[in-house]
Structures are given as structure tokens and as C-alpha cells.
Design an enzyme around this catalytic site. Sequence first.
Site, PDB file in Angstrom:
ATOM      1  CG  ASP A 329      -2.243  -0.978   1.621  1.00 10.98           C
ATOM      2  OD1 ASP A 329      -2.375  -1.643   0.023  1.00 10.98           O
ATOM      3  OD2 ASP A 329      -2.679  -1.049   1.838  1.00 10.98           O
ATOM      4  CE1 TYR A 413      -8.227  -5.170   4.315  1.00 12.70           C
ATOM      5  CE2 TYR A 413      -8.528  -4.090   6.359  1.00 12.70           C
ATOM      6  CZ  TYR A 413      -8.325  -5.719   5.799  1.00 12.70           C
ATOM      7  OH  TYR A 413      -8.416  -6.650   6.186  1.00 12.70           O
TER       8      TYR A 413
END
Length: 693
Positions: A329, A413
Amino acid sequence: MSTDNVSTSSAPSSTKQDSSHPLAPLTAAEIKEGARLTYSLYPSGTNLHFKAITLQEPEKREVVPFLEAEHSGKSLPTIDRRAFVSYYIRNTSKFHEAIINLSKQTVESNVRLGPNLHAPGDASEIMAIEKAALEDEKVKAEIAKLQLPEGTVVVCDPWIYGSDGVDDDERMWQCFLYIRDPANPSEADSNHYALPLAISPVVDPTNMTVIRIDLMPTGADHTSKETQPYKIQPPNEYIPEAQKLRTDLKPLRVVQPEGSSFKVTQQGQSSIIEWQKWSFRVGFNQREGMVLYNVRYDGRSLFYRLSLSDMNIPYADPRHPYHKKAAFDLGDAGAGTMANNLKLGCDCLGAIHYLDAILNDDKGEPMNMENVVCLHEQDAGIGWKHVNYRTGRAVVTRNREFVLQSIITVANYEYILAFIFNQAGGIDYEVRATGILSTQPIDEGVEVPWGTIVHPGVLAAHHQHFFSLRVDPALDGYDNRLVYDEAYAMPRSDFNPHGVGYYVTETVVEKSGGYDADYDKNRVFKVQNAAVKNPINGKPVAYKFQLPPFQKMLADKDSFHHKRAEFADHNVYVTSYKDGELYAAGKYTNQSRGGTGVRSWANRKDGVKDTDFVLWLQFGINHLPRIEDFPVMPVEMLRVSMKPVNFFTKNPALDVPPSEQSFNKSTLLSEQHHQPGVEAVVGNEGSCCPSKL
């Protein structure tokens, strides 16, 4: 980094200085100049797609004398400001990186990168990929086979393609499709993850075309089926208007009537923070988000640089195309790029001070990022306490903490990331994972061992979360060592006849490498400065690191998951310091092959004793989804602690004022408790007098 005061009470003390510090992020003008000088390399009319225009941090050998001069109030040496620029020639695969000397207005280097080196995604590209996937005629034809109700909205989540070594040298995106609740298609915040489709377009971002359409398996094996009419399941919404909300929750307000206890000084685009003997500089960049520099306690140097270096989330489904799901990420997107605009009274409570940032967009223009970091104090319970049971007198202090928090959203997320400082010389790094599970369709009546059914027709695959915290120590200087303590039982002997004794050994780490915790031996890693001894016990000053246990990477050592996430196989890595070695998985993680990160650096087996080294601390979660994690996940919390060991001569929080009602204005519900006791008084000749009871 700029600042903006938004507070429920008076703002913290704040001053401004105009000079650009060598560790300050780029200003808007510097970002523009970096883009201009990059464009000057090409003929007029060339169109560039900028991925990053960010500070090229000066070499450490230049910065350390600057910091020491700054700390001692001496004249400051001059250090040139440089920008690191990564970019594509737009609509091509020609990926470059350049170093721009902003002080001298020159391009020091410009290199076209080789194969298998790809840039992260960015907001403009992701939106273009969504549009390309949903407007493709072949994708439309496949969706038509679902026979969805008229007006149904299809949603596209582009994912970094991942790596498996099969025709994946060129940059691609794997798109996962969902639908909003067909009964309420105008609700833009509908939870589309409750209605996944088995259609997955693959997009070439160079020309924004769909390369192919993968039909994903929905049973218990690798078999995929032709697209069939879609069975609409009921929605599963997380938004508050879809719930019957509780009505018995009373307000809980954090009030600081005299304002906060910290001071913020803006210097260039960074901010100097001072709180309870702590001082440090906060920077912010596209990849790491928050970065702390020159961390000191009561003027003593502790850390040169602290940041979250990398993150990896590999998934457990072994079938195509899910076997490639392994998000980095930070490297694939960026903690800075994906940072939330934090809201007062929602993300942070109390007397809040916000920090803004300036990053770049794809055109090389400055992009203002408001409220990306919130600063605040919080009460964390009792700091220390003792009751003299003979007199009944209690002395107690509260544990006031200072928090720097940033929140990132990466598609489904959220990660809540925080540095937390306390009054006893300790620092915690905290990660809270929340948001929505990444879902996929599954046939009714099917169960698989690599995931959990969280809603009818919806599978949430198991996955691991790995985090790597980069710690560049400077404990009373830059020549430090890494050691670890272990506790062992003494063998029975004449000296230990009852078999209760135990002792502690200390091992010095001589070479770079990967090391693991051993909880059965209470193995504790510490950074020491062997040249500085504690005046009370003669031990080297040190800080210890407490890491939560986690299961290492489950993918085997020959897998691309394992090769790429170079940090996910050990609790601790230690490497010799090298400028530019900042990211545990390597500089470019998009469809990476491995071999450019911390495991490779550690394998140099450099000497790391009493020299300048970097510590990489790993922690994580093996997330086996629960149905309670859907439609939105309660936070899972992890903390890494850094605590002084023989660094001070006593508890450094002794001077914290005691907790008193006149100060705290709490409602006292307890009663005095006074245990009976016996005391002996020594007489004039040294003999004990009768006890008084």
C-alpha cells in the site's frame, strides 16, 4: 508542511520561520520548479505524467553536522535543496527518475529505468482505469449477460496487477467489479463489496485499453464458468442512515480549558514539535506520509529518522487471478497520497492542531493536502502510582500522551497510523486496521479453507498484513550497536538448590542480517551506545524495542509473494546505513520481482557493531475474516514500543505533577483506604524501639 490551527480551545503556541530546512518537504514553488526543469529536458509539446516530485534527502554526512550546529546554536552550513522526480512520458511505458538541484537550478541526473521497474498508481490514473474498464465494449457485453435490473450501477476497483512471472513484464491493472444495491442505485456510498461480480477486466494503463477479461472461479476449485444471470442478494450497508442507531450513548468530551501543552514551529514545509521535553521535526511525503527527524528527549539525541517504511498484504486464495493479490500500500499507492482530510470531532478528539502537506499531481502541479496529520494530547490512564499502606498516602500521576496521527484509505481498507510519545521517555508506533474486506463471489453452498463467507454469495479471503517500521537510531551519537537479551533458568546447584534462579545474557549483533524474537527466552532487542555509560550502574545507555508477535509470511520461499516482501520473514532486520535505502521492499514495488529491499541489503553481512546502522522492525496480523468484520471491520490494533533502558538515572516521569482533583476536575467516587501497619524506630544507640501499633 504547512499548519492550520483548528481547536476546541486555545491553539498551541505556534511560530513561523521562512527558511527552508534541508529536511523540510518541498514547497509549492519547488514542486513547480522541479517539473519545469524536468520538462526542459524534452522538446516543446512533450507531455509528462509525474508520479513523484518530492524531497531528495541530503546525504546523512551533510545533514548530521547541520543538525549538531542547529542544536548547539552555531552557524549553519549550506546544503543544496534537491528534488527527486519520477515520471513517465505520457501514454508510453518510458519510466524515468531524475535528481534536480533546486539550489543551482540544474538537472543532476535523468535516467530511464529498465524492465520490471514500474511506478505506483495515482488518483488520476486510477480514475482513468475505472472509466476504461467500464466503457469497454467487451466488458459491457459480459456485464449484459448478468441480466442486472435496469439502472444498476457497476463499480470498478482497480488493483495493482501483482506478479507471478507469467507475461507480466508490462505494467497492468487487475480490475474487480461489483454492483451497488439495485434497489437503491443512487446511493453513492452503498457497500458494493457485498455484491461482487466474477468479471475481472485487465487494463493496460499506457493506452487505457482492456487487454483481456478474466472470469474468476466461484466454486471450490480452479474452474471458472461462463457468465450467467446474477442472483441479487440483499444489501449489507455500513452507513449510519441504514442502521437503527443506539440512543443510550451519552456525550464524552475531551476539554482542555487552557489549551494544549505542545508547541508547533513551522519551518519551511516542515514543523518542529516540542512537548514535555520531546523535540522533533515532522515531514511528510508521497510514499511514507509522516516522517520524524532529529528526535530528542531533553536535548539528548535518540533517533535520526523514524517512519513506516513498507506494508504488504498477501492473500491466501491460490487460484488465478487471486494468487497475485499482494498489495504494497505504500509502494503501490502511497501513505501520503492516500492520506485522509481529518475532521474535527471525528478522527481526532480534544484540542487539535492540524498539519497540512503539499504533494504533486500527475501534471507536476502542487496539490494541497489539508489536515493530513492531527496533533493532540490524550489521557492514557495512570502513569505511575504508589500507596504507602502504613500512612494511606497515595502518590499518582496520569500518563499524558502526545499523538501524531494520520489515516490512509487504500480502496477498501483504512489504516490509522500514529506516533505516540509519553512522559517517561517512551515512543509507541500504533497501527489500527479497519475499513472493508476485499471480497469476491462464491457459489451458494460452497465452502473453502482459504476464506470466510461473510454475506450470502460473498467470500473474504484470508490475508496477512505486514508492516515494517524503519528506525535510524542516534542514541547520544551515531555509532550504536544492536544487542539482544535472553533469560535462562539456572541449573540446580549448591548455589541454586531450590531451582528458582534465572539469569540474563546479552549478545552483540556483529553483522547485518535478519533476526527473530524468541518469546520462550524473553528475547529483547536493544540499541546501545557503548561509549556512553549510565552513571549509576555503569551500563551502556540504550533503548529497547517491544514487538507484538506475528506469523511470518506463509507463502513459500520460491513464491513471488515471498521474494517481493523482503521484510516479512523476520521480526528484526539490521543493515548498515546507506543513503537512499529507505523502503524495506525496495524503491519500486509495483509488479516487482524482489532483490532490491532489506533482505538483500542485510545479506551484505556488513559490520554493524558500534557504527551507523538502521533497524527495521516488523509486525503484523494474520487476518482470518470473521463475519463480524463485515460490512465494516472493527479496528485491529498493533503497537511497537520503544523504551529507555539505563538511559536515565531514575524514572524520567518523576517530575510529572501528581494527579489531583483541583487540576483534573473529575468526580471522585473512591474512599480512603488505610491498611494497618507496623513500624520500627531506630533509637539513639541504633537499637530498635518497640513497634507502634
